[in-house]
Design an enzyme around this catalytic site. Structure first.
Site, mmCIF file in Angstrom:
data_model
loop_
_atom_site.group_PDB
_atom_site.id
_atom_site.type_symbol
_atom_site.label_atom_id
_atom_site.label_comp_id
_atom_site.label_asym_id
_atom_site.label_seq_id
_atom_site.Cartn_x
_atom_site.Cartn_y
_atom_site.Cartn_z
ATOM 1 N N CYS A 114 9.919 -0.101 7.308
ATOM 2 C CA CYS A 114 8.639 0.546 7.600
ATOM 3 C C CYS A 114 7.812 -0.253 8.601
ATOM 4 O O CYS A 114 6.727 0.179 8.975
ATOM 5 C CB CYS A 114 7.836 0.781 6.314
ATOM 6 S SG CYS A 114 7.042 -0.694 5.663
ATOM 7 N N CYS B 137 10.375 -4.246 2.239
ATOM 8 C CA CYS B 137 9.264 -4.390 1.298
ATOM 9 C C CYS B 137 9.793 -4.454 -0.135
ATOM 10 O O CYS B 137 10.639 -3.645 -0.519
ATOM 11 C CB CYS B 137 8.337 -3.182 1.380
ATOM 12 S SG CYS B 137 7.473 -3.006 2.939
ATOM 13 N N CYS C 196 8.866 -5.687 7.794
ATOM 14 C CA CYS C 196 9.804 -4.876 7.017
ATOM 15 C C CYS C 196 10.723 -4.127 7.978
ATOM 16 O O CYS C 196 10.252 -3.476 8.919
ATOM 17 C CB CYS C 196 9.056 -3.899 6.122
ATOM 18 S SG CYS C 196 10.148 -2.715 5.304
ATOM 19 N N GLY D 190 -8.728 -15.640 -19.244
ATOM 20 C CA GLY D 190 -7.792 -16.728 -18.978
ATOM 21 C C GLY D 190 -7.329 -17.474 -20.209
ATOM 22 O O GLY D 190 -6.358 -18.222 -20.154
ATOM 23 N N CYS E 19 6.427 0.980 0.690
ATOM 24 C CA CYS E 19 7.342 1.132 1.823
ATOM 25 C C CYS E 19 7.635 2.620 2.070
ATOM 26 O O CYS E 19 7.585 3.106 3.204
ATOM 27 C CB CYS E 19 8.635 0.381 1.526
ATOM 28 S SG CYS E 19 9.704 0.138 2.950
#
Lengths: 360, 189, 296
Positions: free
Chosen positions: C247, C269, C244, C35, C275
């Site tokens: 899909c 997607c 979606c 980080g 997808c």
């Protein structure tokens, strides 16, 4: 029916082909050669070399041709090429005292050893479009005089002799290299000068101009501006002595700045310094003003919070390659971020309207 | 300078260093994982892994400290020829290499600055062997717990207690490496 | 998968070995201090700053000739900048490329984390525009560096709390700040906050490269990553409330697409590989050719 956008690769290839055709322009007009650019657009070549941090007029001219005259794009091409070059070593510091001077003016003394030389300047041209240039076949000649090879001393040295200007102690410390080390703040003067000399000419110009209008005023006089060629030498360890590897054209500006003294320094003149590849005197003068403005802390002056006194502001924003890349990246797809913002705004609006209805 | 100093480098630096770096990266990112690196044939007492790690990470810009019997003429010559790193005292070192006993006291090495904790030394520790036994390791890079045959416990606990400052360790034996960054918490077996 | 041979005019993966060593050293320190933003001497690349130069340099330093590379922008493999970066590495490193998340060993991404969970041995490289999470609260690097040193993150909490006071919720929907291992506050790059929960406990190595800003930071696998929030306003990962349309997935992040000038919309997607994989497996959405019937 929705068809997902495909074929990015073909689109890119086609765009590049179109770009190449646009670059060439009307094929019935003769193609521009790199040598024509190098010889006849020399100031553009100088700018590309200065901001590209690479002294090579032929490459700079090629970059200008490839970039269709977009000088920032040309600087970018030179920078990207420069990164791939191996490093053989560092040259010795150049000596501008030994410069073969093409132009040298001082605004502080009417006459001085070495003389004033106007050189090839726009200064006293009347800015009238010269329509004769639109016709071809012109080949002007200039008067010549024998070259004077005597060293030309710097104006600041005369002031220094009387203790009227701060001394600038020579140092053998290797300066930092911002192309090899991450920028660290606060920066020392050598690093600041390096950043400014490759900084965008327009940005440095505006910063310098702002100091003249009171945003961190430095009361600058051009002690001396000189343009000419200097030799570059390098120590070759195997030989044990330096050899001259070539010569470069540079512009150097030293300003003499009025200074009433501070808590730590006596009243004396102080210095601003500019050094730029090629004949680039606007940039060199601007650089010396910005350099001087950034020196407030080491001279014990007060900052008035002017942009040109703000080291982080100047150094983090003067590089046009960084700036243009980040600016232009906002035209890349941001569907995902925008979608998340869309949802947020819709949700906030729905809640605000529900709250309003509940209140009514 | 002997023939030994001139040999034992990478034959294909771009490819060999890329494989070695990936293994070193995985070893730092998954403390307690033993990985293989090869390509270098350095003079004793440096192992294949020690030499490969140095070729991969060190160069003329990274001061290196040689500790104990690693500070011998063949190793000095080899590093000078292949890496060009300045050989320095512990206080100036970005990398140090040697056996655990000769690296002590660790307080001589840079643990980074509070505003720049990255400016800390990496110690390459020459080991006779490495195995997944002994000390218990937990922390970033470790799903639950791993074991690693560390030369001692307390030094690594002290080091981790200084986080985000601290030293980072790469243990090498033969052609094996294991990383131990300062973020890893160490418990005795 | 497609492989090309490396262009012999360039060193493997474009960068010279000294530059790669410098970047590799920075990556190892970034792994050691999760980080924390490690400064590195970012090079000028042959693509513009802001277009993935940091990610490209990290990828170049990590790639081996055996890698299988996937490059996505906005979750999609076929957006122009993803295509451009993938071509760059196929040419300069000769590595194999794939669109399949599961098959890739190195994935360079802009703005998304793939839907398919990552696995051990993979590296996810993020392109980062502004690495400093505190930058828009405090523009000065000298100040933000001190704030990280002293763990002075109060300003960030004040900002988030002001959001709540004004809007009733935290009005940050992407580049949502996280705290890493209880120490450094980190910018996860402009991923939608929907992706934030995938940052922590991830089996893959995650490396963030900011070229213009000269910073590299990292999350080793299985690192604790917490999205900043308040007890009474816990973090929520949100997406468009739809399935979606191609899909039928109800768990993936969606792009909104305008399909006519009467305000018609569809949701698909953003992760094109996810997808396509679902469609191949027979899943259908509201506007799929099969579900729409005859027509096509």
């Amino acid at each position: 029916m929705y068809v997902a956008v495909k074929g990015g690769e073909r689109a890119i290839d086609n765009a590049h082909a179109w770009l190449a055709a646009e670059r060439r322009g009307d094929p019935s007009v003769p193609e521009l050669s790199v040598t024509q650019i190098r010889e006849q657009l020399k100031l553009a070549v100088n700018r590309v070399m200065a901001e590209g941090s690479l002294y090579d007029p032929d490459l700079a001219a090629l970059a200008i041709k490839q970039a269709r005259g977009d000088l920032i794009e040309a600087v970018f091409l030179i920078r990207a090429y420069r990164t791939t070059l191996p490093r053989f070593g560092a040259s010795q510091p150049i000596s501008t005292d030994a410069m073969a001077v093409d132009r040298r003016v001082s605004a502080t003394f009417k006459d001085l050893p070495g003389g004033q030389i106007l050189g090839p300047t726009f200064d006293y041209t009347h800015r009238l479009l010269d329509f004769k240039l639109a016709a071809e076949g012109e080949s002007p000649t200039a008067h010549t005089a024998p070259a004077d090879s005597a060293p030309v001393p710097h104006v600041t040295e005369f002031l220094n002799r009387d203790g009227l200007i701060e001394t600038a102690e020579p140092s053998d410390t290797a300066p930092p290299d911002l192309t090899r080390e991450p920028m660290e703040l606060p920066a020392d003067r050598a690093l600041r000068l390096q950043a400014i000399t490759r900084g965008d000419e327009g940005f440095i110009l505006s910063m310098a101009y702002s100091t003249q209008r009171g945003y961190g005023r430095t009361h600058a006089f051009v002690g001396e501006l000189r343009i000419g060629t200097v030799s570059v030498s390098m120590d070759i360890p195997e030989l044990g002595f330096p050899i001259e590897i070539g010569e470069i054209e540079v512009t150097e500006c030293e300003t003499v700045n009025q200074f009433k003294g501070s808590k730590t320094e006596p009243p004396q003149f102080t210095r601003g310094y500019g050094l730029v590849f090629g004949q680039s005197e606007r940039k060199a003068i601007a650089m010396s003003l910005v350099d001087r403005a950034l020196r407030w802390k080491e001279l014990g002056e007060d900052s008035i919070g002017a942009p040109a006194q703000d080291e982080e502001f100047v150094l983090m924003h003067c590089d046009n390659i960084q700036a243009t890349g980040f600016l232009e990246h906002i035209k890349l797809p941001h569907y995902v971020d925008f979608q998340s913002e869309l949802e947020l705004v819709r949700r906030l609006r729905a809640e605000a309207m529900a709250a309003q209805e509940a209140a009514e | 300078m002997t023939a030994q100093a001139l040999s034992g480098g990478f034959s294909n630096p771009p490819h060999q260093s890329s494989h070695a770096f990936r293994a070193i990266l995985e070893s730092f990112a998954r403390p307690g994982t033993l990985l293989t690196i090869r390509g270098a044939q350095p003079p004793a007492p440096l192992s294949v892994a020690a030499g490969t790690a140095l070729l991969t990470l060190a160069d003329g810009t990274t001061p290196v400290h040689l500790a104990g019997d690693a500070d011998c003429q063949p190793v000095r010559d080899w590093i000078t020829f292949h890496i060009g790193a300045p050989l320095v005292a512990p206080q100036q070192a970005m990398f140090a290499i040697g056996r655990w006993e000769s690296l002590a006291p660790l307080s001589r090495f840079h643990i980074g600055a509070p505003d720049y904790p990255d400016r800390a030394a990496t110690l390459i520790v020459l080991m006779d062997g490495l195995s997944n036994s002994g000390a218990h390791l937990t922390g970033p890079g470790i799903a639950t717990k791993t074991l690693l045959s560390l030369p001692e416990i307390a030094a690594f606990q002290d080091n981790a207690a200084r986080f985000p400052l601290g030293l980072d360790f790469l243990f090498v034996a033969g052609n094996r490496v294991a990383g131990l960054p300062r973020s890893t918490k160490v418990e005795g077996a | 998968m497609t492989a090309l041979t490396q262009d012999p005019a360039y060193n493997f993966a474009y960068l010279d070995e000294q530059t790669k060593r410098m970047i590799r050293r920075a990556i190892l320190k970034a792994i050691a201090v999760p980080g924390y933003q490690v400064p590195f001497a970012s090079r000028e690349m042959p693509m513009p700053y802001g277009w993935g130069t940091g990610g490209v340099q990290v990828t170049a330093a990590c790639l081996t000739p055996d890698d299988v590379l996937k490059v996505i922008d906005q979750g999609a493999d076929d957006t122009t900048n993803a295509v451009s970066i993938r071509k760059f590495f196929q040419r300069t490193a000769g590595v194999a490329a794939t669109e399949a998340t599961a098959d890739a060993t190195v994935i360079q991404t802009r703005h998304r984390i793939p839907e398919v969970p990552l696995h051990e041995g993979q590296i996810l490289v993020y392109q980062v525009p502004i690495p400093e999470p505190l930058r828009f609260l405090e523009p000065r690097e000298a100040e933000t560096r001190k704030m990280h040193e002293l763990e002075e993150y109060g300003l960030m909490h004040v900002k988030l709390y002001e959001d709540i006071a004004r809007h009733g919720q935290i009005a940050t929907s992407y580049a949502y700040p996280v705290k890493v291992e209880g120490r450094y506050v980190m910018d996860p790059s402009p991923i939608p906050k929907f992706d934030n929960p995938k940052l922590g406990g991830c089996p893959a190595i995650q490396i963030f490269g900011a070229g213009r800003e000269q910073r590299i930071y990292a999350l080793p696998p299985y690192t604790a990553v917490v999205s900043l929030d308040f007890d009474d306003h816990p973090f929520t990962a949100s997406k468009a409330p739809h399935d979606c349309d191609l899909c039928g997935a109800d768990e993936s992040y969606l792009d909104e697409v305008i399909i006519d000038d009467a305000g018609g919309r569809m949701f698909v997607c953003s992760d094109t590989d996810f997808c396509a994989g679902r469609q191949t497996a027979g899943h259908r959405g509201r506007l799929s050719p099969k579900a729409a019937g005859k027509g096509m």
